[in-house]
Write a protein that holds these residues in place. Structure first.
Motif, PDB file in Angstrom:
ATOM      1  N   ILE A 109       0.880  -1.170   0.000  1.00 49.63           N
ATOM      2  CA  ILE A 109       0.000   0.000   0.000  1.00 49.63           C
ATOM      3  C   ILE A 109       0.915   1.216   0.000  1.00 49.63           C
ATOM      4  O   ILE A 109       1.491   1.581   1.033  1.00 49.63           O
ATOM      5  CB  ILE A 109      -0.926   0.033   1.243  1.00 49.63           C
ATOM      6  N   TRP A 110       1.111   1.808  -1.152  1.00 44.52           N
ATOM      7  CA  TRP A 110       2.100   2.869  -1.299  1.00 44.52           C
ATOM      8  C   TRP A 110       1.839   4.038  -0.352  1.00 44.52           C
ATOM      9  O   TRP A 110       0.720   4.509  -0.213  1.00 44.52           O
ATOM     10  CB  TRP A 110       2.128   3.360  -2.747  1.00 44.52           C
ATOM     11  N   GLY A 111       2.904   4.451   0.322  1.00 39.19           N
ATOM     12  CA  GLY A 111       2.817   5.563   1.258  1.00 39.19           C
ATOM     13  C   GLY A 111       2.241   5.186   2.603  1.00 39.19           C
ATOM     14  O   GLY A 111       2.095   6.036   3.494  1.00 39.19           O
ATOM     15  N   MET A 112       1.919   3.896   2.792  1.00 40.43           N
ATOM     16  CA  MET A 112       1.305   3.480   4.049  1.00 40.43           C
ATOM     17  C   MET A 112       1.949   2.233   4.632  1.00 40.43           C
ATOM     18  O   MET A 112       2.531   2.241   5.698  1.00 40.43           O
ATOM     19  CB  MET A 112      -0.191   3.230   3.848  1.00 40.43           C
ATOM     20  N   GLY A 113       1.812   1.099   3.916  1.00 45.94           N
ATOM     21  CA  GLY A 113       2.326  -0.150   4.461  1.00 45.94           C
ATOM     22  C   GLY A 113       1.990  -1.329   3.581  1.00 45.94           C
ATOM     23  O   GLY A 113       2.255  -1.300   2.376  1.00 45.94           O
ATOM     24  N   TYR A 114       1.328  -2.351   4.159  1.00 46.12           N
ATOM     25  CA  TYR A 114       1.071  -3.584   3.429  1.00 46.12           C
ATOM     26  C   TYR A 114      -0.311  -4.150   3.779  1.00 46.12           C
ATOM     27  O   TYR A 114      -0.916  -3.808   4.793  1.00 46.12           O
ATOM     28  CB  TYR A 114       2.141  -4.625   3.746  1.00 46.12           C
ATOM     29  N   LYS A 115      -0.770  -5.069   2.915  1.00 43.74           N
ATOM     30  CA  LYS A 115      -2.043  -5.761   3.155  1.00 43.74           C
ATOM     31  C   LYS A 115      -1.937  -7.182   2.607  1.00 43.74           C
ATOM     32  O   LYS A 115      -1.447  -7.387   1.498  1.00 43.74           O
ATOM     33  CB  LYS A 115      -3.197  -5.021   2.488  1.00 43.74           C
ATOM     34  N   PHE A 116      -2.403  -8.146   3.399  1.00 45.21           N
ATOM     35  CA  PHE A 116      -2.444  -9.547   2.961  1.00 45.21           C
ATOM     36  C   PHE A 116      -3.820  -9.800   2.359  1.00 45.21           C
ATOM     37  O   PHE A 116      -4.843  -9.689   3.050  1.00 45.21           O
ATOM     38  CB  PHE A 116      -2.190 -10.489   4.139  1.00 45.21           C
ATOM     39  N   GLU A 117      -3.852 -10.144   1.066  1.00 44.36           N
ATOM     40  CA  GLU A 117      -5.116 -10.358   0.362  1.00 44.36           C
ATOM     41  C   GLU A 117      -5.179 -11.787  -0.186  1.00 44.36           C
ATOM     42  O   GLU A 117      -4.718 -12.055  -1.287  1.00 44.36           O
ATOM     43  CB  GLU A 117      -5.263  -9.372  -0.800  1.00 44.36           C
ATOM     44  N   PRO A 118      -5.747 -12.714   0.595  1.00 45.76           N
ATOM     45  CA  PRO A 118      -5.881 -14.092   0.115  1.00 45.76           C
ATOM     46  C   PRO A 118      -6.857 -14.164  -1.034  1.00 45.76           C
ATOM     47  O   PRO A 118      -7.818 -13.386  -1.102  1.00 45.76           O
ATOM     48  CB  PRO A 118      -6.403 -14.847   1.340  1.00 45.76           C
ATOM     49  N   GLU A 119      -6.619 -15.092  -1.935  1.00 43.19           N
ATOM     50  CA  GLU A 119      -7.473 -15.218  -3.125  1.00 43.19           C
ATOM     51  C   GLU A 119      -8.772 -15.930  -2.807  1.00 43.19           C
ATOM     52  O   GLU A 119      -9.748 -15.807  -3.539  1.00 43.19           O
ATOM     53  CB  GLU A 119      -6.712 -15.962  -4.218  1.00 43.19           C
ATOM     54  N   ASP A 120      -8.773 -16.750  -1.723  1.00 40.85           N
ATOM     55  CA  ASP A 120      -9.992 -17.508  -1.427  1.00 40.85           C
ATOM     56  C   ASP A 120     -10.850 -16.774  -0.413  1.00 40.85           C
ATOM     57  O   ASP A 120     -10.454 -15.770   0.134  1.00 40.85           O
ATOM     58  CB  ASP A 120      -9.647 -18.909  -0.901  1.00 40.85           C
TER      59      ASP A 120
END
Length: 227
Positions: free
Chosen positions: A216-227
């Motif tokens: 997440i540019w300018g912020m951090g991260y996110k885990f996005e599972p496909e299921d």
């Protein structure tokens, strides 16, 4: 945490005594080694060592070599000390599976706080819990991460904790500040290099699944599972 064994490895007797005095006041059982060879011998003779504080520059066998040797057999938490505040040293430490990196000179009280935080997280990882998402299964009891292909991923303690936090907060955008507070669990004064380095290494070890950790540019991260 009373009685937990901590191995302090440094060729400077004054430094070993300083660290030992502060840790002993907190109830830790502190063992000492003056060089890398002695450290490895003590480690193999004491499999119940809870944490290692390891200096980089030592005769006979330096801290990098000691860490590499120990990581072949154990995921025991390791805090690396160095007199050089170098980005290369920090990156090398994390690449070898070091959990914390502290540049000398440092505050003994801050070192003790980091030791306590790291050990709390180690104890917490023993809770009976399994996380799943995106074709990834994370077993907190066995400290194992398995992909849907059946492949097991070998992660350092910090990488494991980072992935755990991501999976516990799937779909939620996490700022670097939140990640530091949750995974490192102490007041961190520095830049985002620590998180970014660990995320890069974690993604690499996860292979194709690494793409599930979104930036997440300018912020951090996110885990996005496909299921």
């Amino acid at each position: 945490m009373d009685g937990l064994k901590i191995l302090v490895v440094d060729d400077e007797e004054r430094m070993r005594k300083l660290v030992k005095d502060f840790l002993s006041k907190e109830g830790f059982n502190v063992m000492e080694a003056s060089d890398g060879d002695e450290a490895v011998d003590i480690f193999y003779e004491n499999q119940d060592i809870a944490l290692i504080i390891l200096d980089v520059m030592m005769p006979r066998m330096d801290g990098w070599e000691v860490c590499k040797e120990i990581r072949e057999y154990s995921k025991v938490p390791i805090i690396m000390l160095t007199a050089r505040d170098s980005e290369n040293d920090e990156l090398n430490s994390f690449n070898l599976g070091v959990d914390e990196f502290i540049a000398k000179p440092f505050s003994p009280k801050i070192l003790v706080a980091r030791v306590q935080a790291l050990l709390r997280r180690t104890a917490g990882s023993a809770e009976e819990e399994t996380l799943t998402g995106g074709g990834i299964t994370l077993d907190k009891v066995a400290h194992e991460v398995t992909l849907d292909s059946g492949e097991k991923i070998d992660l350092s303690f910090k990488e494991f904790e980072l992935l755990t936090y991501f999976m516990q907060n799937a779909g939620i955008a996490l700022s670097r500040e939140k990640i530091l507070n949750a995974v490192w669990n102490y007041d961190y004064f520095g830049d985002a290099r620590t998180i970014d380095t660990h995320v890069k290494k974690l993604r690499s070890k996860m292979g194709e699944k690494g793409s599930l950790i979104k930036t997440i540019w300018g912020m951090g991260y996110k885990f996005e599972p496909e299921d």
